[in-house]
Design a protein around this motif. Structure first.
Motif, PDB file in Angstrom:
ATOM      1  N   TRP A 261     -39.161  23.660  27.222  1.00 19.62           N
ATOM      2  CA  TRP A 261     -40.193  24.504  27.842  1.00 19.62           C
ATOM      3  C   TRP A 261     -40.561  25.671  26.927  1.00 19.62           C
ATOM      4  CZ3 TRP A 261     -37.188  24.608  33.103  1.00 19.62           C
ATOM      5  CH2 TRP A 261     -37.434  23.409  33.779  1.00 19.62           C
ATOM      6  N   GLY A 262     -39.539  26.306  26.342  1.00 22.22           N
ATOM      7  CA  GLY A 262     -39.809  27.413  25.430  1.00 22.22           C
ATOM      8  C   GLY A 262     -40.592  26.962  24.218  1.00 22.22           C
ATOM      9  N   GLY A 263     -40.222  25.801  23.675  1.00 22.53           N
ATOM     10  CA  GLY A 263     -40.947  25.263  22.527  1.00 22.53           C
ATOM     11  C   GLY A 263     -42.388  24.950  22.860  1.00 22.53           C
ATOM     12  N   ALA A 264     -42.615  24.394  24.044  1.00 22.90           N
ATOM     13  CA  ALA A 264     -43.979  24.070  24.461  1.00 22.90           C
ATOM     14  C   ALA A 264     -44.819  25.340  24.605  1.00 22.90           C
ATOM     15  CB  ALA A 264     -43.952  23.299  25.777  1.00 22.90           C
ATOM     16  N   ALA A 265     -44.228  26.386  25.176  1.00 24.34           N
ATOM     17  CA  ALA A 265     -44.963  27.647  25.346  1.00 24.34           C
ATOM     18  C   ALA A 265     -45.354  28.229  23.990  1.00 24.34           C
ATOM     19  CB  ALA A 265     -44.110  28.646  26.126  1.00 24.34           C
ATOM     20  N   PHE A 266     -44.424  28.186  23.037  1.00 23.91           N
ATOM     21  CA  PHE A 266     -44.712  28.706  21.696  1.00 23.91           C
ATOM     22  C   PHE A 266     -45.823  27.903  21.033  1.00 23.91           C
ATOM     23  CE2 PHE A 266     -44.178  28.855  17.129  1.00 23.91           C
ATOM     24  CZ  PHE A 266     -44.042  30.210  16.883  1.00 23.91           C
ATOM     25  N   LEU A 267     -45.758  26.580  21.146  1.00 26.30           N
ATOM     26  CA  LEU A 267     -46.759  25.725  20.512  1.00 26.30           C
ATOM     27  C   LEU A 267     -48.143  25.941  21.114  1.00 26.30           C
ATOM     28  CD1 LEU A 267     -44.712  22.415  20.196  1.00 26.30           C
ATOM     29  CD2 LEU A 267     -45.407  23.925  18.346  1.00 26.30           C
ATOM     30  N   ILE A 268     -48.197  26.105  22.420  1.00 19.90           N
ATOM     31  CA  ILE A 268     -49.481  26.365  23.078  1.00 19.90           C
ATOM     32  C   ILE A 268     -50.077  27.679  22.577  1.00 19.90           C
ATOM     33  CG2 ILE A 268     -50.569  26.925  25.280  1.00 19.90           C
ATOM     34  CD1 ILE A 268     -48.590  24.940  26.587  1.00 19.90           C
ATOM     35  N   ALA A 269     -49.224  28.709  22.483  1.00 22.90           N
ATOM     36  CA  ALA A 269     -49.702  30.019  22.024  1.00 22.90           C
ATOM     37  C   ALA A 269     -50.159  29.963  20.571  1.00 22.90           C
ATOM     38  CB  ALA A 269     -48.593  31.060  22.197  1.00 22.90           C
ATOM     39  N   TYR A 270     -49.366  29.332  19.713  1.00 24.64           N
ATOM     40  CA  TYR A 270     -49.747  29.287  18.299  1.00 24.64           C
ATOM     41  C   TYR A 270     -50.976  28.402  18.089  1.00 24.64           C
ATOM     42  CZ  TYR A 270     -49.433  29.195  13.255  1.00 24.64           C
ATOM     43  OH  TYR A 270     -49.721  29.337  11.927  1.00 24.64           O
ATOM     44  N   GLY A 271     -51.080  27.324  18.855  1.00 29.22           N
ATOM     45  CA  GLY A 271     -52.271  26.489  18.783  1.00 29.22           C
ATOM     46  C   GLY A 271     -53.515  27.270  19.160  1.00 29.22           C
ATOM     47  N   ALA A 272     -53.389  28.084  20.206  1.00 30.40           N
ATOM     48  CA  ALA A 272     -54.517  28.919  20.624  1.00 30.40           C
ATOM     49  C   ALA A 272     -54.902  29.912  19.526  1.00 30.40           C
ATOM     50  CB  ALA A 272     -54.159  29.667  21.907  1.00 30.40           C
ATOM     51  N   MET A 273     -53.894  30.446  18.829  1.00 34.74           N
ATOM     52  CA  MET A 273     -54.165  31.374  17.721  1.00 34.74           C
ATOM     53  C   MET A 273     -54.942  30.690  16.603  1.00 34.74           C
ATOM     54  SD  MET A 273     -50.501  33.345  17.499  1.00 34.74           S
ATOM     55  CE  MET A 273     -50.902  34.026  15.892  1.00 34.74           C
ATOM     56  N   ARG A 274     -54.588  29.459  16.311  1.00 37.48           N
ATOM     57  CA  ARG A 274     -55.278  28.728  15.241  1.00 37.48           C
ATOM     58  C   ARG A 274     -56.719  28.398  15.656  1.00 37.48           C
ATOM     59  NH1 ARG A 274     -52.602  30.781  12.696  1.00 37.48           N
ATOM     60  NH2 ARG A 274     -54.620  31.149  11.731  1.00 37.48           N
ATOM     61  N   PHE A 275     -56.912  28.034  16.932  1.00 41.73           N
ATOM     62  CA  PHE A 275     -58.266  27.784  17.417  1.00 41.73           C
ATOM     63  C   PHE A 275     -59.095  29.070  17.356  1.00 41.73           C
ATOM     64  CE2 PHE A 275     -56.463  24.059  19.901  1.00 41.73           C
ATOM     65  CZ  PHE A 275     -57.099  23.116  19.114  1.00 41.73           C
ATOM     66  N   TRP A 276     -58.478  30.188  17.698  1.00 41.62           N
ATOM     67  CA  TRP A 276     -59.175  31.471  17.656  1.00 41.62           C
ATOM     68  C   TRP A 276     -59.549  31.838  16.223  1.00 41.62           C
ATOM     69  CZ3 TRP A 276     -61.933  34.504  20.505  1.00 41.62           C
ATOM     70  CH2 TRP A 276     -62.133  35.832  20.141  1.00 41.62           C
ATOM     71  N   ALA A 277     -58.621  31.580  15.279  1.00 43.23           N
ATOM     72  CA  ALA A 277     -58.909  31.857  13.872  1.00 43.23           C
ATOM     73  C   ALA A 277     -60.069  30.994  13.384  1.00 43.23           C
ATOM     74  CB  ALA A 277     -57.661  31.593  13.015  1.00 43.23           C
ATOM     75  N   ALA A 278     -60.090  29.732  13.821  1.00 42.63           N
ATOM     76  CA  ALA A 278     -61.183  28.842  13.430  1.00 42.63           C
ATOM     77  C   ALA A 278     -62.504  29.323  14.024  1.00 42.63           C
ATOM     78  CB  ALA A 278     -60.881  27.413  13.882  1.00 42.63           C
ATOM     79  N   TRP A 279     -62.452  29.828  15.233  1.00 42.95           N
ATOM     80  CA  TRP A 279     -63.657  30.328  15.899  1.00 42.95           C
ATOM     81  C   TRP A 279     -64.213  31.552  15.172  1.00 42.95           C
ATOM     82  CZ3 TRP A 279     -67.064  28.986  19.589  1.00 42.95           C
ATOM     83  CH2 TRP A 279     -67.865  29.972  20.139  1.00 42.95           C
ATOM     84  N   GLN A 280     -63.315  32.458  14.758  1.00 43.04           N
ATOM     85  CA  GLN A 280     -63.756  33.665  14.068  1.00 43.04           C
ATOM     86  C   GLN A 280     -64.234  33.357  12.649  1.00 43.04           C
ATOM     87  OE1 GLN A 280     -60.243  36.251  14.599  1.00 43.04           O
ATOM     88  NE2 GLN A 280     -61.568  37.564  15.824  1.00 43.04           N
ATOM     89  N   GLY A 281     -63.549  32.434  11.972  1.00 46.27           N
ATOM     90  CA  GLY A 281     -63.962  32.014  10.641  1.00 46.27           C
ATOM     91  C   GLY A 281     -63.824  33.066   9.560  1.00 46.27           C
ATOM     92  N   GLU A 282     -62.867  33.965   9.705  1.00 53.74           N
ATOM     93  CA  GLU A 282     -62.674  35.024   8.707  1.00 53.74           C
ATOM     94  C   GLU A 282     -61.603  34.584   7.701  1.00 53.74           C
ATOM     95  OE1 GLU A 282     -61.740  38.531  10.861  1.00 53.74           O
ATOM     96  OE2 GLU A 282     -63.687  38.628  11.874  1.00 53.74           O
ATOM     97  N   TYR A 283     -62.039  34.049   6.569  1.00 53.39           N
ATOM     98  CA  TYR A 283     -61.108  33.501   5.585  1.00 53.39           C
ATOM     99  C   TYR A 283     -61.298  34.131   4.200  1.00 53.39           C
ATOM    100  CZ  TYR A 283     -60.275  29.977   9.146  1.00 53.39           C
ATOM    101  OH  TYR A 283     -59.941  29.337  10.319  1.00 53.39           O
ATOM    102  N   ALA A 284     -61.771  35.360   4.190  1.00 53.71           N
ATOM    103  CA  ALA A 284     -62.026  36.024   2.907  1.00 53.71           C
ATOM    104  C   ALA A 284     -60.750  36.145   2.076  1.00 53.71           C
ATOM    105  CB  ALA A 284     -62.624  37.405   3.147  1.00 53.71           C
ATOM    106  N   MET A 285     -59.639  36.465   2.735  1.00 55.83           N
ATOM    107  CA  MET A 285     -58.373  36.644   2.025  1.00 55.83           C
ATOM    108  C   MET A 285     -57.910  35.344   1.386  1.00 55.83           C
ATOM    109  SD  MET A 285     -54.809  38.164   3.528  1.00 55.83           S
ATOM    110  CE  MET A 285     -53.296  38.159   2.570  1.00 55.83           C
TER     111      MET A 285
END
Length: 201
Positions: A74-98
Motif C-alpha cells: 500500500w505504501g509503495g502504491a501511494a508513493f508511485l501514484i504521487a510520483y507519477g502525478a509529479m511526472r505528469f505535472w512536469a510534462a504538462w508544464q514543459g519546463e526543461y530549460a535546465m
C-alpha cells in the motif's frame, strides 16, 4: 549454488528493470552526464544493504508482522501514484530549460536527492526486503542463500551502472523539450501501472 545465484540475479534485475523514481533519477543524471559514477555507486550500495537485510531477515520479520508485506504494498502504491502525478505535472508544464542546457546540481545535492529517492521510497523496500526476501526463502542452506544474495546484489550493480552510463546513448534524441515531455509521460504511466499492480495483487 549456480541456480541460486542465477535466480537471485534474474529476480533482482527483473524487479529493478521497470522505470521507478530511483532509476528515473539515475537516467536523468546519465543524460546530463553529471556525477554518474557516484550516484550509481550510492544506489547500488544502498540496494546491496537492503537486499542483504531482506535475504537474512525477511522470514523472521514477516513472522512477527504478517501484515507487513501488504502494508508495504500500500505504501509503495501511494508513493508511485504521487510520483507519477509529479511526472505528469512536469510534462504538462514543459519546463526543461535546465535539462536542455546540460546543467546539474552539485555532487552532494545530487547524492542527497539520490539517497532520498532510495531510502524514502517504499517501493524500494517492497522490492528488496519484501519480494527478494520472500524469493530467498526458497533457499534454506546458508551457501545457496548466500549465492542468491550475491546474485541479487550483482544485478543491482550491473543495472545501475549500465543505466547511468548507457543513458548517454539517448542523448542525441533528448535535445528538445518534447523528448523530455515524452519521457516524463512514459515514466508517469509506468508509475501508475505499477501502483495499480500493487493494489490489485
Amino acid at each position: 549454488m549456480i541456480v541460486a545465484s542465477i535466480t537471485g540475479f534474474a529476480s533482482a534485475f527483473a524487479l529493478i528493470l521497470a522505470i521507478g523514481a530511483q532509476n528515473a533519477f539515475v537516467l536523468r543524471q546519465g543524460l546530463a552526464r553529471a556525477h554518474v559514477f557516484w550516484l550509481c555507486l550510492l544506489c547500488a550500495t544502498s540496494d546491496a544493504v537492503l537486499i542483504t537485510a531482506g535475504v537474512l531477515g525477511f522470514g523472521y520479520i514477516v513472522g512477527l508482522y504478517p501484515l507487513l508485506p501488504q502494508i508495504m504494498a500500500w505504501g509503495g502504491a501511494a508513493f508511485l501514484i504521487a510520483y507519477g502525478a509529479m511526472r505528469f505535472w512536469a510534462a504538462w508544464q514543459g519546463e526543461y530549460a535546465m535539462q536542455l542546457a546540460g546543467e546539474s546540481a552539485s555532487l552532494w545535492k545530487t547524492l542527497a536527492t539520490g539517497a532520498a529517492f532510495t531510502w524514502l521510497n517504499p517501493h524500494v523496500y517492497l522490492d528488496t526486503l519484501g519480494l527478494i526476501g520472500a524469493i530467498s526463502t526458497r533457499f534454506v542452506e546458508p551457501l545457496t542463500k548466500t549465492a542468491f544474495g550475491v546474485g541479487a546484489v550483482t544485478a543491482s550493480f550491473v543495472f545501475f551502472f549500465s543505466l547511468g552510463y548507457g543513458a548517454r546513448l539517448l542523448a542525441p534524441i533528448m535535445q528538445s523539450a518534447r523528448a523530455w515531455r515524452r519521457l516524463d509521460l512514459l515514466i508517469g504511466l509506468v508509475m501508475w501501472l505499477l501502483a495499480a499492480k500493487l493494489l490489485i495483487t
